[in-house]
Design a protein around this motif. Structure first.
Motif, PDB file in Angstrom:
ATOM      1  N   GLY A   8     -11.997   9.232  67.102  1.00  0.00           N
ATOM      2  CA  GLY A   8     -11.737   8.936  65.690  1.00  0.00           C
ATOM      3  C   GLY A   8     -10.245   8.801  65.533  1.00  0.00           C
ATOM      4  O   GLY A   8      -9.521   9.792  65.409  1.00  0.00           O
ATOM      5  N   TYR A   9      -9.773   7.573  65.593  1.00  0.00           N
ATOM      6  CA  TYR A   9      -8.331   7.316  65.596  1.00  0.00           C
ATOM      7  C   TYR A   9      -7.950   6.638  64.286  1.00  0.00           C
ATOM      8  O   TYR A   9      -7.650   5.460  64.230  1.00  0.00           O
ATOM      9  CB  TYR A   9      -8.007   6.439  66.812  1.00  0.00           C
ATOM     10  N   GLY A  10      -8.027   7.428  63.198  1.00  0.00           N
ATOM     11  CA  GLY A  10      -7.650   6.923  61.876  1.00  0.00           C
ATOM     12  C   GLY A  10      -6.449   7.698  61.376  1.00  0.00           C
ATOM     13  O   GLY A  10      -5.550   8.065  62.148  1.00  0.00           O
ATOM     14  N   GLY A  13      -6.408  11.156  63.209  1.00  0.00           N
ATOM     15  CA  GLY A  13      -6.463  11.030  64.673  1.00  0.00           C
ATOM     16  C   GLY A  13      -5.188  10.471  65.263  1.00  0.00           C
ATOM     17  O   GLY A  13      -4.676  10.976  66.271  1.00  0.00           O
ATOM     18  N   LYS A  33     -12.022   4.314  69.714  1.00  0.00           N
ATOM     19  CA  LYS A  33     -11.973   3.456  68.518  1.00  0.00           C
ATOM     20  C   LYS A  33     -13.298   2.736  68.351  1.00  0.00           C
ATOM     21  O   LYS A  33     -13.935   2.345  69.325  1.00  0.00           O
ATOM     22  CB  LYS A  33     -10.880   2.395  68.712  1.00  0.00           C
ATOM     23  N   VAL A  53     -16.095   3.360  71.101  1.00  0.00           N
ATOM     24  CA  VAL A  53     -17.118   4.292  70.609  1.00  0.00           C
ATOM     25  C   VAL A  53     -18.495   3.705  70.907  1.00  0.00           C
ATOM     26  O   VAL A  53     -19.411   4.399  71.350  1.00  0.00           O
ATOM     27  CB  VAL A  53     -16.940   4.536  69.089  1.00  0.00           C
ATOM     28  N   ALA A  85     -11.729  13.466  65.021  1.00  0.00           N
ATOM     29  CA  ALA A  85     -11.110  13.138  63.721  1.00  0.00           C
ATOM     30  C   ALA A  85     -11.853  11.954  63.121  1.00  0.00           C
ATOM     31  O   ALA A  85     -11.258  11.023  62.589  1.00  0.00           O
ATOM     32  CB  ALA A  85      -9.624  12.856  63.892  1.00  0.00           C
ATOM     33  N   THR A  86     -13.172  11.994  63.243  1.00  0.00           N
ATOM     34  CA  THR A  86     -14.023  10.946  62.670  1.00  0.00           C
ATOM     35  C   THR A  86     -14.243  11.243  61.182  1.00  0.00           C
ATOM     36  O   THR A  86     -13.944  12.350  60.720  1.00  0.00           O
ATOM     37  CB  THR A  86     -15.370  10.897  63.412  1.00  0.00           C
ATOM     38  N   GLN A 108     -12.541  18.563  62.080  1.00  0.00           N
ATOM     39  CA  GLN A 108     -11.646  18.511  60.916  1.00  0.00           C
ATOM     40  C   GLN A 108     -12.334  19.057  59.666  1.00  0.00           C
ATOM     41  O   GLN A 108     -13.537  19.280  59.640  1.00  0.00           O
ATOM     42  CB  GLN A 108     -11.161  17.072  60.673  1.00  0.00           C
ATOM     43  N   GLY A 110     -13.269  17.838  56.879  1.00  0.00           N
ATOM     44  CA  GLY A 110     -14.331  17.133  56.164  1.00  0.00           C
ATOM     45  C   GLY A 110     -15.707  17.579  56.606  1.00  0.00           C
ATOM     46  O   GLY A 110     -16.707  17.301  55.948  1.00  0.00           O
ATOM     47  N   GLU A 111     -15.757  18.267  57.745  1.00  0.00           N
ATOM     48  CA  GLU A 111     -17.047  18.782  58.244  1.00  0.00           C
ATOM     49  C   GLU A 111     -17.396  20.058  57.503  1.00  0.00           C
ATOM     50  O   GLU A 111     -16.518  20.816  57.074  1.00  0.00           O
ATOM     51  CB  GLU A 111     -16.956  19.080  59.747  1.00  0.00           C
ATOM     52  N   SER A 139      -9.362  21.737  55.729  1.00  0.00           N
ATOM     53  CA  SER A 139      -8.841  20.519  55.089  1.00  0.00           C
ATOM     54  C   SER A 139      -7.362  20.664  54.700  1.00  0.00           C
ATOM     55  O   SER A 139      -6.801  21.768  54.729  1.00  0.00           O
ATOM     56  CB  SER A 139      -9.660  20.218  53.833  1.00  0.00           C
ATOM     57  N   ASP A 171      -5.858   7.722  50.582  1.00  0.00           N
ATOM     58  CA  ASP A 171      -4.702   7.545  51.464  1.00  0.00           C
ATOM     59  C   ASP A 171      -4.230   6.091  51.353  1.00  0.00           C
ATOM     60  O   ASP A 171      -4.995   5.225  50.918  1.00  0.00           O
ATOM     61  CB  ASP A 171      -5.088   7.869  52.912  1.00  0.00           C
ATOM     62  N   VAL A 306      -2.229  19.044  58.249  1.00  0.00           N
ATOM     63  CA  VAL A 306      -3.175  19.598  59.237  1.00  0.00           C
ATOM     64  C   VAL A 306      -2.774  19.259  60.680  1.00  0.00           C
ATOM     65  O   VAL A 306      -3.371  19.790  61.618  1.00  0.00           O
ATOM     66  CB  VAL A 306      -4.622  19.105  58.975  1.00  0.00           C
TER      67      VAL A 306
HETATM   68  P1  NAD Z   1     -10.166   7.862  58.633  1.00  0.00           P
HETATM   69  O1  NAD Z   1     -11.276   7.094  58.016  1.00  0.00           O
HETATM   70  O2  NAD Z   1      -8.773   7.496  58.322  1.00  0.00           O
HETATM   71  O3  NAD Z   1     -10.309   7.839  60.218  1.00  0.00           O
HETATM   72  C1  NAD Z   1     -11.527   8.030  60.867  1.00  0.00           C
HETATM   73  C2  NAD Z   1     -11.601   7.116  62.062  1.00  0.00           C
HETATM   74  O4  NAD Z   1     -12.806   7.364  62.780  1.00  0.00           O
HETATM   75  C3  NAD Z   1     -11.614   5.637  61.677  1.00  0.00           C
HETATM   76  O5  NAD Z   1     -10.735   4.956  62.547  1.00  0.00           O
HETATM   77  C4  NAD Z   1     -13.066   5.214  61.929  1.00  0.00           C
HETATM   78  O6  NAD Z   1     -13.193   3.856  62.302  1.00  0.00           O
HETATM   79  C5  NAD Z   1     -13.433   6.114  63.083  1.00  0.00           C
HETATM   80  N1  NAD Z   1     -14.872   6.341  63.263  1.00  0.00           N
HETATM   81  C6  NAD Z   1     -15.885   6.122  62.406  1.00  0.00           C
HETATM   82  N2  NAD Z   1     -17.070   6.480  62.973  1.00  0.00           N
HETATM   83  C7  NAD Z   1     -16.779   6.916  64.218  1.00  0.00           C
HETATM   84  C8  NAD Z   1     -17.543   7.415  65.280  1.00  0.00           C
HETATM   85  N3  NAD Z   1     -18.877   7.524  65.198  1.00  0.00           N
HETATM   86  N4  NAD Z   1     -16.914   7.779  66.424  1.00  0.00           N
HETATM   87  C9  NAD Z   1     -15.569   7.680  66.541  1.00  0.00           C
HETATM   88  N5  NAD Z   1     -14.792   7.203  65.556  1.00  0.00           N
HETATM   89  C10 NAD Z   1     -15.375   6.832  64.414  1.00  0.00           C
HETATM   90  O7  NAD Z   1     -10.450   9.394  58.297  1.00  0.00           O
HETATM   91  P2  NAD Z   1      -9.383  10.566  58.213  1.00  0.00           P
HETATM   92  O8  NAD Z   1      -8.777  10.543  56.862  1.00  0.00           O
HETATM   93  O9  NAD Z   1      -8.519  10.516  59.426  1.00  0.00           O
HETATM   94  O10 NAD Z   1     -10.349  11.818  58.244  1.00  0.00           O
HETATM   95  C11 NAD Z   1     -10.853  12.346  59.462  1.00  0.00           C
HETATM   96  C12 NAD Z   1     -11.252  13.783  59.224  1.00  0.00           C
HETATM   97  O11 NAD Z   1     -10.088  14.521  58.840  1.00  0.00           O
HETATM   98  C13 NAD Z   1     -12.276  14.015  58.099  1.00  0.00           C
HETATM   99  O12 NAD Z   1     -13.047  15.152  58.421  1.00  0.00           O
HETATM  100  C14 NAD Z   1     -11.390  14.320  56.910  1.00  0.00           C
HETATM  101  O13 NAD Z   1     -12.051  15.053  55.903  1.00  0.00           O
HETATM  102  C15 NAD Z   1     -10.311  15.146  57.576  1.00  0.00           C
HETATM  103  N6  NAD Z   1      -9.052  15.179  56.843  1.00  0.00           N
HETATM  104  C16 NAD Z   1      -8.556  14.068  56.246  1.00  0.00           C
HETATM  105  C17 NAD Z   1      -7.382  14.166  55.522  1.00  0.00           C
HETATM  106  C18 NAD Z   1      -6.819  12.987  54.798  1.00  0.00           C
HETATM  107  O14 NAD Z   1      -6.219  13.170  53.752  1.00  0.00           O
HETATM  108  N7  NAD Z   1      -6.957  11.775  55.277  1.00  0.00           N
HETATM  109  C19 NAD Z   1      -6.685  15.371  55.457  1.00  0.00           C
HETATM  110  C20 NAD Z   1      -7.175  16.484  56.148  1.00  0.00           C
HETATM  111  C21 NAD Z   1      -8.377  16.376  56.825  1.00  0.00           C
END
Ligand code: NAD
Length: 355
Positions: A8-10, A13, A33, A53, A85-86, A108, A110-111, A139, A171, A306
């Motif tokens: 999960g490289y968003g 990640g 990815k 993925v 970090a999905t 992370q 969100g789980e 979170s 975001d 985080v």
């Molecule tokens: P994001 O959507 O930016 O990134 C998630 C990535 O995972 C995306 O690149 C997506 O394409 C990929 N993905 C989707 N399905 C997948 C799979 N089956 N296997 C592998 N990759 C997959 O999300 P984020 O904001 O980085 O959030 C990730 C986690 O971190 C969540 O649990 C979220 O609650 C938590 N979090 C987010 C924030 C925030 O503000 N963004 C802050 C703290 C915690």
């Protein structure tokens, strides 16, 4: 060298990958990815090994000129630890994959808390994660509240916390969440889920939270009231206590930082990667004591706070450094702390130059 795979490289990640790479005792074994988009191109340019993925989409990566080292299954097999970090909920679906390979995993916030044995904050319960196979870094909001609660609880005891979380609508890359022009109670029911989440870190803490969403991508802002059991005589004591913590920054009046936008500007000026702010930013002027009641306001950069916690969780799960050692190494390697915001540095600037 701990080999860390990022699934999960968003938003989170990619930041965790860069933070892991900055550590002397860890290396990034690869990143998984879903799609060959601009973020995948960035990962390849940063020299991270890319894993698909979904193996059936490997050709789509090749068509973009991206090499693929294998599937996510290969990444898990090639890693000592995974950071999942999905998107929220997908981590729990991935857990059987990690179990099959017997690969410890950091999830992370969100789980649901049940995804892991331990919900983690580096300052509060590092040692609980030492023998765990599955750890959840809480979170961004829960991390921000935990960092504030921990020193107050230790120094003065806490009767009750009441916090209103004014949350960013999305975001910067979450175009699907906007455009919006509103202030939305979220959730409208009180208390919000954030209080119980803080209780995964402080099980005995009395805390109520209220949540709202507003149209900004910058940061969350918390307004907080803590009823202390044994308050100090002067609110300056609280200010000194919070200023002495390693992941809280006291925003001084002299700096003229009037909001989250100015804080982000400061971070960019300071050359922070992606303008990230890993610390809680507490406005010094907002720290006010009225009898037993302490009030303050803090800003939390949702994309970043985080990240150091994930690095520490990796060390906790692998068990090779103590909590204080890990925190200090993470702080040093990432460059945590805005030394130039320190009151003394600003006073020096304001003092007339000596002849
Ligand atoms: P994001 O959507 O930016 O990134 C998630 C990535 O995972 C995306 O690149 C997506 O394409 C990929 N993905 C989707 N399905 C997948 C799979 N089956 N296997 C592998 N990759 C997959 O999300 P984020 O904001 O980085 O959030 C990730 C986690 O971190 C969540 O649990 C979220 O609650 C938590 N979090 C987010 C924030 C925030 O503000 N963004 C802050 C703290 C915690």
């Amino acid at each position: 060298m701990l080999r860390v795979g990022i699934n999960g490289y968003g938003t989170i990640g990619k930041r965790v990958a860069d933070a892991v790479r900055a550590q002397p005792d860890m290396t990034v074994s690869g990143v998984a990815k879903v799609s060959p988009d601009y973020v995948a191109i960035g990962a390849a340019e940063a020299d991270y090994s890319l894993y698909a993925v979904d193996g059936s989409r490997t050709d789509a990566f090749h068509e973009m000129g991206l090499e693929v080292a294998g599937t996510v299954d290969d990444l898990v097999a090639d890693s000592d630890v995974i950071v999942d970090a999905t998107p929220s909920g997908v981590g729990a679906e991935n857990r059987p994959l990690y179990e099959r390979h017997e690969t410890p995993t950091i999830f992370q916030g969100g789980e649901d808390a049940t995804v892991a044995e331990v919900s983690f904050n580096a300052r509060v319960n590092y040692d609980e994660a030492t023998d765990a196979d599955y750890v959840r870094v809480v979170s961004c909001n829960t991390t921000g509240l935990s960092r504030l609660v921990a020193p107050l609880e230790a120094a003065y005891g806490i009767e009750k916390v009441r916090a209103t979380l004014i949350r960013r609508g999305g975001d910067p890359s979450q175009t699907g969440r906007g455009p919006i022009n509103d202030a939305v109670p979220d959730p409208v029911s009180i208390p919000s889920h954030h209080g119980p989440d803080v209780q995964t870190i402080f099980p005995d803490l009395a805390i109520d939270t209220i949540g709202l969403k507003v149209p900004t991508t910058m940061m969350h802002v918390h307004t907080i009231n803590v009823t202390l059991e044994n308050p100090p005589d002067d609110d300056r004591d609280v200010r000194d206590l919070l200023a002495a913590q390693d992941r809280t920054v006291m925003v001084p009046e002299h700096a003229r930082i009037d909001g989250a936008g100015t804080l982000k500007d400061l971070a960019l000026d300071a050359g922070r990667p992606r303008g990230d702010i890993w610390e809680n930013c507490i406005w010094a002027e907002s720290i006010t004591l009225e009898g037993n009641d302490l009030y303050c306001m803090q800003a939390i950069h949702q994309e970043a706070d985080v990240v150091p916690e994930n690095v520490d969780a990796l060390r906790a799960i692998s068990g090779h450094l103590s909590g204080p050692e890990s925190r200090s190494l993470t702080n040093e390697t990432l460059g945590i702390g805005f030394g130039h915001l320190d009151d003394r540095a600003i006073r020096r600037l304001e003092e007339p130059a000596a002849d």
